[in-house]
Scaffold this active site. Structure first.
Site, PDB file in Angstrom:
ATOM      1  N   CYS A  57      34.751  42.080  41.432  1.00 42.79           N
ATOM      2  CA  CYS A  57      34.611  42.645  42.776  1.00 42.79           C
ATOM      3  C   CYS A  57      35.830  43.469  43.172  1.00 42.79           C
ATOM      4  CB  CYS A  57      34.403  41.503  43.767  1.00 42.79           C
ATOM      5  SG  CYS A  57      34.157  42.093  45.442  1.00 42.79           S
TER       6      CYS A  57
ATOM      7  N   SER B  83      26.213  33.556  45.971  1.00 41.10           N
ATOM      8  CA  SER B  83      26.598  34.372  44.817  1.00 41.10           C
ATOM      9  C   SER B  83      26.919  33.424  43.677  1.00 41.10           C
ATOM     10  CB  SER B  83      27.815  35.227  45.167  1.00 41.10           C
ATOM     11  OG  SER B  83      27.478  36.091  46.213  1.00 41.10           O
ATOM     12  N   LEU B  84      25.974  33.275  42.773  1.00 41.36           N
ATOM     13  CA  LEU B  84      26.127  32.246  41.728  1.00 41.36           C
ATOM     14  C   LEU B  84      26.785  32.826  40.477  1.00 41.36           C
ATOM     15  CD1 LEU B  84      25.429  29.235  41.360  1.00 41.36           C
ATOM     16  CD2 LEU B  84      23.329  29.968  40.220  1.00 41.36           C
ATOM     17  N   HIS B  85      26.129  33.783  39.868  1.00 44.41           N
ATOM     18  CA  HIS B  85      26.695  34.582  38.776  1.00 44.41           C
ATOM     19  C   HIS B  85      27.030  33.837  37.485  1.00 44.41           C
ATOM     20  CE1 HIS B  85      26.697  37.565  41.826  1.00 44.41           C
ATOM     21  NE2 HIS B  85      27.862  37.309  42.353  1.00 44.41           N
TER      22      HIS B  85
ATOM     23  N   GLU C  90      34.654  37.254  52.656  1.00 41.93           N
ATOM     24  CA  GLU C  90      33.849  36.043  52.488  1.00 41.93           C
ATOM     25  C   GLU C  90      33.519  35.535  53.901  1.00 41.93           C
ATOM     26  OE1 GLU C  90      32.146  34.072  50.330  1.00 41.93           O
ATOM     27  OE2 GLU C  90      31.870  32.867  52.131  1.00 41.93           O
TER      28      GLU C  90
ATOM     29  N   CYS D  48      39.691  40.560  50.867  1.00 40.13           N
ATOM     30  CA  CYS D  48      39.097  39.244  50.604  1.00 40.13           C
ATOM     31  C   CYS D  48      40.090  38.457  49.764  1.00 40.13           C
ATOM     32  CB  CYS D  48      37.787  39.420  49.831  1.00 40.13           C
ATOM     33  SG  CYS D  48      36.909  37.884  49.485  1.00 40.13           S
TER      34      CYS D  48
ATOM     35  N   SER E  85      25.817  35.952  52.901  1.00 38.95           N
ATOM     36  CA  SER E  85      26.071  35.738  51.479  1.00 38.95           C
ATOM     37  C   SER E  85      27.449  35.119  51.270  1.00 38.95           C
ATOM     38  CB  SER E  85      25.981  37.088  50.764  1.00 38.95           C
ATOM     39  OG  SER E  85      26.258  36.932  49.397  1.00 38.95           O
TER      40      SER E  85
ATOM     41  N   CYS F 180      30.791  46.527  46.737  1.00 39.18           N
ATOM     42  CA  CYS F 180      31.808  45.979  47.616  1.00 39.18           C
ATOM     43  C   CYS F 180      33.208  46.534  47.418  1.00 39.18           C
ATOM     44  CB  CYS F 180      31.933  44.479  47.321  1.00 39.18           C
ATOM     45  SG  CYS F 180      30.834  43.520  48.264  1.00 39.18           S
TER      46      CYS F 180
ATOM     47  N   GLU G   9      34.165  48.937  54.940  1.00 41.36           N
ATOM     48  CA  GLU G   9      32.983  49.740  54.654  1.00 41.36           C
ATOM     49  C   GLU G   9      31.706  48.992  55.000  1.00 41.36           C
ATOM     50  OE1 GLU G   9      32.835  50.136  50.143  1.00 41.36           O
ATOM     51  OE2 GLU G   9      34.967  49.940  50.561  1.00 41.36           O
TER      52      GLU G   9
ATOM     53  N   CYS H 159      37.147  37.163  43.070  1.00 43.82           N
ATOM     54  CA  CYS H 159      36.109  37.316  42.034  1.00 43.82           C
ATOM     55  C   CYS H 159      36.469  38.487  41.111  1.00 43.82           C
ATOM     56  CB  CYS H 159      34.743  37.544  42.669  1.00 43.82           C
ATOM     57  SG  CYS H 159      34.206  36.170  43.707  1.00 43.82           S
TER      58      CYS H 159
END
Ligand code: SAH
Length: 345
Positions: free
Chosen positions: A111, A211-213, A157, A104, A188, A330, A84, A108
């Site tokens: 996600c 992408s820390l989060h 990724e 991926c 990213s 995502c 997508e 995560c």
């Protein structure tokens, strides 16, 4: 596939099959206008047959338009794999968010892209194909580029598909082609430290987004398995090296998850982590994924988090959420389509 090739590589290709160079130019223009082989009117049939196996066949399978104008596309490749991409309209033009992998393998927890693991990497030409198809959808062509900005922030990724992503950056920013400025490209990553250094060595002018989060390694490990490999400190040190090399400001994505990473202590730690770095934090309210049980922080609390960060001298903004009604986050739409397909079978 021919969209993996630069202009000069296409010239070499036509030379090898004994054709005059102007044929290379025609093929190149057709690819960059996202024409199908059948639609090319200036190539003889016999020649089309020769290049048929190499000519791209990717196509837009589905298009959804959100109430806010965001558009989501599903692109299908020759092997029927789908990815997508999301098109967002801003004052300065269109930004396209492209996928770099089918699925991926980063795992995560919030996600949707990673729910079924990694199917395969996309080639450079397949990443480019997403841009070409959607540029055409907007009414653009090889001479008329309507997409101004690219974010490598769709499924996958990008640094886990390093060589193809670099080749894509070369292709998309080439003079001969869509000629999108590298300054308008943003990559990213969840933080593959060795690859961040490798990217810095490429001397691109692109922006790096992390992408820390989370602000504590132990907490980050709970939502992002990559944190078992690299600590926050190692990532931020790599960002400093990236900044020293490129002079490009570093962006941090921080998705607020209720009760997980949205406390006052998080604000304090985040400001310490980013101290001295030319950084900007994009605060993103979590786009809740059906298959996951994490809850988002409210918009009001997100604004409070932003204010607190600013008070702690961290540049930050809450991002607008776009395309929520069209499975904007995502991998959500792809999963939905795969689910529906398997139900039908
Ligand atoms: N793998 C890369 C790029 C793809 S993800 C990366 O990790 O950066 C793009 C961004 O969307 C990342 O910041 C990711 O953490 C975020 N994201 C993924 N799912 C999300 C969700 N459900 N809600 C909000 N942000 C999400």
């Amino acid at each position: 596939m021919l969209s993996d090739y630069s202009f000069s590589e296409i010239q070499t290709y036509v030379k090898k099959i004994g054709l005059p160079l102007f044929r290379g130019e025609q093929i190149f223009n057709a690819i960059y206008s996202a024409k199908t082989l059948e639609e090319i009117s200036n190539l003889p049939k016999a020649l089309k047959e020769i290049i048929a196996d190499d000519y791209p066949t990717y196509k837009i399978m589905t298009k959804l338009v959100s109430r806010d104008g965001t558009q989501k596309f599903i692109v299908e490749f020759a092997d029927k794999n789908i990815v997508e991409c999301v098109l967002m309209k801003y004052k300065y033009g269109y930004t396209l968010c492209v996928s770099t992998q089918v699925g991926c393998r980063m795992g995560c927890k919030f996600c949707a892209s990673t729910l079924n693991g990694l199917a395969r990497n996309l080639t450079a030409g397949e990443i480019l194909g997403q841009v070409l198809l959607i540029n055409r959808e907007l009414g653009g062509s090889e001479k008329n580029r309507l997409i101004t900005n690219i974010v490598l922030m769709g499924s996958g990724e990008p640094l886990d598909n390093f060589d193809n992503v670099c080749k894509f950056i070369d292709l998309i920013s080439a003079n001969k082609g869509l000629n999108i400025s590298q300054r308008n490209i943003s990559l990213s990553t969840c933080g593959l430290v060795d690859k961040i250094d490798l990217l810095a060595s490429k001397n691109y002018n692109i922006s790096l987004t992390i992408s820390l989060h989370a602000t504590l390694d132990e907490k980050r490990k709970k939502v992002m398995p990559i944190a078992n490999r690299y600590s926050i400190k190692e990532i931020v040190d790599a960002c400093r090296r990236y900044y020293d090399k490129t002079g490009r400001r570093i962006y941090f994505e921080y998705t607020l998850i209720k009760g997980v990473n949205d406390s006052k202590e998080d604000v304090k730690r985040l400001s310490n982590i980013l101290k001295g770095l030319n950084a900007h934090v994009n605060i993103i309210p979590l786009n809740e994924v059906k298959e996951r049980d994490l809850k988002g922080t409210s918009r009001l609390e997100a604004y409070k988090f932003e204010d607190d960060l600013k008070e702690a001298k961290v540049s930050a903004t809450v991002r607008r959420t776009m395309g929520e009604d069209i499975e904007g986050a995502c991998g959500q739409l792809r999963n939905k389509i795969i689910r529906e397909k398997s139900r039908k079978q």
